[in-house]
Scaffold this active site. Structure first.
Site, PDB file in Angstrom:
ATOM      1  CB  SER A 175       7.097  -0.674   3.813  1.00 32.20           C
ATOM      2  OG  SER A 175       7.045   0.744   3.669  1.00 32.20           O
TER       3      SER A 175
ATOM      4  N   GLY B 139       5.627   3.463   1.404  1.00 30.41           N
ATOM      5  CA  GLY B 139       6.839   4.239   1.155  1.00 30.41           C
ATOM      6  C   GLY B 139       7.496   4.774   2.418  1.00 30.41           C
TER       7      GLY B 139
ATOM      8  CD  GLU C  58      -0.950  -0.521  -1.901  1.00 36.57           C
ATOM      9  OE1 GLU C  58       0.086  -1.117  -2.189  1.00 36.57           O
ATOM     10  OE2 GLU C  58      -1.277   0.564  -2.403  1.00 36.57           O
TER      11      GLU C  58
ATOM     12  N   GLY D 298       5.812  -1.358  -4.151  1.00 38.18           N
ATOM     13  CA  GLY D 298       6.267  -0.099  -4.733  1.00 38.18           C
ATOM     14  C   GLY D 298       7.779  -0.062  -4.829  1.00 38.18           C
ATOM     15  N   GLY D 299       8.414   0.541  -3.827  1.00 41.88           N
ATOM     16  CA  GLY D 299       9.869   0.756  -3.856  1.00 41.88           C
ATOM     17  C   GLY D 299      10.674  -0.488  -4.199  1.00 41.88           C
TER      18      GLY D 299
ATOM     19  CD  GLU E 102       1.525   6.798  -3.952  1.00 41.19           C
ATOM     20  OE1 GLU E 102       1.666   6.540  -5.163  1.00 41.19           O
ATOM     21  OE2 GLU E 102       2.242   6.285  -3.061  1.00 41.19           O
TER      22      GLU E 102
ATOM     23  CG  HIS F  22      -1.942   3.678  -5.149  1.00 42.81           C
ATOM     24  ND1 HIS F  22      -1.399   4.705  -4.417  1.00 42.81           N
ATOM     25  CD2 HIS F  22      -1.171   2.592  -4.930  1.00 42.81           C
ATOM     26  CE1 HIS F  22      -0.323   4.247  -3.786  1.00 42.81           C
ATOM     27  NE2 HIS F  22      -0.165   2.963  -4.078  1.00 42.81           N
TER      28      HIS F  22
ATOM     29  CG  ASN G  87       2.229   1.056  -7.900  1.00 43.27           C
ATOM     30  OD1 ASN G  87       2.378   1.643  -8.972  1.00 43.27           O
ATOM     31  ND2 ASN G  87       1.618   1.603  -6.850  1.00 43.27           N
ATOM     32  CD1 TRP G  88       7.476  -1.218 -11.580  1.00 40.32           C
ATOM     33  CD2 TRP G  88       7.928  -0.449 -13.645  1.00 40.32           C
ATOM     34  NE1 TRP G  88       8.102  -2.220 -12.274  1.00 40.32           N
ATOM     35  CE2 TRP G  88       8.392  -1.781 -13.543  1.00 40.32           C
ATOM     36  CE3 TRP G  88       8.093   0.226 -14.854  1.00 40.32           C
ATOM     37  CZ2 TRP G  88       9.016  -2.439 -14.606  1.00 40.32           C
ATOM     38  CZ3 TRP G  88       8.713  -0.423 -15.919  1.00 40.32           C
ATOM     39  CH2 TRP G  88       9.165  -1.748 -15.792  1.00 40.32           C
ATOM     40  CE  LYS G  89       3.960   3.523  -4.937  1.00 40.84           C
ATOM     41  NZ  LYS G  89       3.789   4.025  -3.575  1.00 40.84           N
TER      42      LYS G  89
HETATM   43  P1  PGA Z   1       5.744   0.729  -1.164  1.00 43.58           P
HETATM   44  O1  PGA Z   1       4.474   1.110  -2.064  1.00 43.58           O
HETATM   45  O2  PGA Z   1       6.012  -0.732  -1.371  1.00 43.58           O
HETATM   46  O3  PGA Z   1       6.853   1.598  -1.697  1.00 43.58           O
HETATM   47  O4  PGA Z   1       5.391   1.038   0.238  1.00 43.58           O
HETATM   48  C1  PGA Z   1       3.389   0.233  -2.212  1.00 43.58           C
HETATM   49  C2  PGA Z   1       2.303   0.890  -3.034  1.00 43.58           C
HETATM   50  O5  PGA Z   1       2.054   2.092  -2.853  1.00 43.58           O
HETATM   51  O6  PGA Z   1       1.667   0.242  -3.878  1.00 43.58           O
END
Ligand code: PGA
Length: 248
Positions: free
Chosen positions: A211, A172, A166, A232-233, A96, A94, A9-11
């Site tokens: 994470s 994050g 999640e 994500g990251g 967010e 998601h 997930n590149w966000k």
């Molecule tokens: P993260 O993000 O791996 O940076 O914690 C995961 C996500 O929000 O899909």
């Protein structure tokens, strides 16, 4: 056994140049990979993904989709447009988007339905906040989030979704759910899917996200109901993403 699925997930990250380098880096390290792989990218880069990834082992998708099928909805992108760029996946719900864009579980359910209507696989995200976990409400919260989707979809469509657990407090932050904590929630989600869709639930991939990184991926992915990761990251660095892919 369910095949593992690793989704980046590149966000809201990337540029044409950075994406090209990242995709090249991932492609160069895929020898021997057993997992299914996808990247969910910002909508403007879908064409770039289609050009770079077509015919190869990495699928691509978007990070959100409109619940509407088209028309006067300024700023929205509908499922038909995503399939026009040969997307396989789209993330819906998601945390967010739930937190910063006020998306309700009912809206998320409509987005999942819109995606399925165009042959896309929705990756339905659920997860509790730290406050909800500490109040002992995790099962209720994620159960209600998934429940809204299961209520709207016909039972025969349930086998076509992907679920991502999640925990909001792990996204994050560098804090990860322990494999046992995650497995407990995944088993709960599996039971809920089974109650709605019977044996089709056994084919649904339930991903863990929050994470996930090379250091913890193996242990998380070894749990019986953790069928992959939404990353994500660590998906923004080819070496880290590859290490997670190879941990399956
Ligand atoms: P993260 O993000 O791996 O940076 O914690 C995961 C996500 O929000 O899909």
């Amino acid at each position: 056994m369910r095949a593992k699925l690793i989704v980046g997930n590149w966000k809201m990250n990337g540029s044409r140049a950075a994406n090209a380098a990242l995709l090249d880096g991932i492609a160069a390290g895929l020898d021997g990979a057993k997992a299914s792989i996808a990247v969910c990218v910002p909508a403007p880069y879908l064409q770039q993904c289609e050009d770079a990834l077509k015919g190869g082992p990495i699928a691509w998708g978007a990070q959100d989709v409109s619940a509407y099928s088209g028309g006067a909805y300024t700023g929205e992108v509908c499922a038909k447009m995503l399939s026009d760029f040969a997307c396989r996946y789209v993330i819906v719900g998601h945390s967010e988007r739930r937190a910063y864009h006020g998306e309700s579980s009912e809206l998320v359910a409509k987005k999942a339905q819109a995606a399925l209507g165009e042959g896309l696989t929705p990756i339905v995200c659920v997860g509790e906040t730290l406050e909800q976990r500490e109040a002992g409400r995790t099962v209720d919260v994620v159960g209600a989030q998934l429940g809204a989707v299961l209520e709207l979809l016909p039972a025969e469509a349930v086998g076509k979704i992907v679920v991502a657990y999640e925990p909001v407090w792990a996204i994050g932050t560098g804090r990860t759910a322990t494999p046992e904590m995650a497995q407990e929630v995944h088993a709960q989600l599996r039971a809920q899917l089974r109650a709605r869709a019977g044996s089709a639930a056994d084919g649904v991939a339930i991903l863990y996200g929050g994470s996930m990184k090379p250091e913890n991926a193996h242990e998380l992915l070894a749990q019986p109901d953790i069928d992959g990761g939404l990353i994500g990251g660590a998906a923004l660095k080819a070496q880290d993403f590859l290490a997670i892919i190879h941990a399956t």
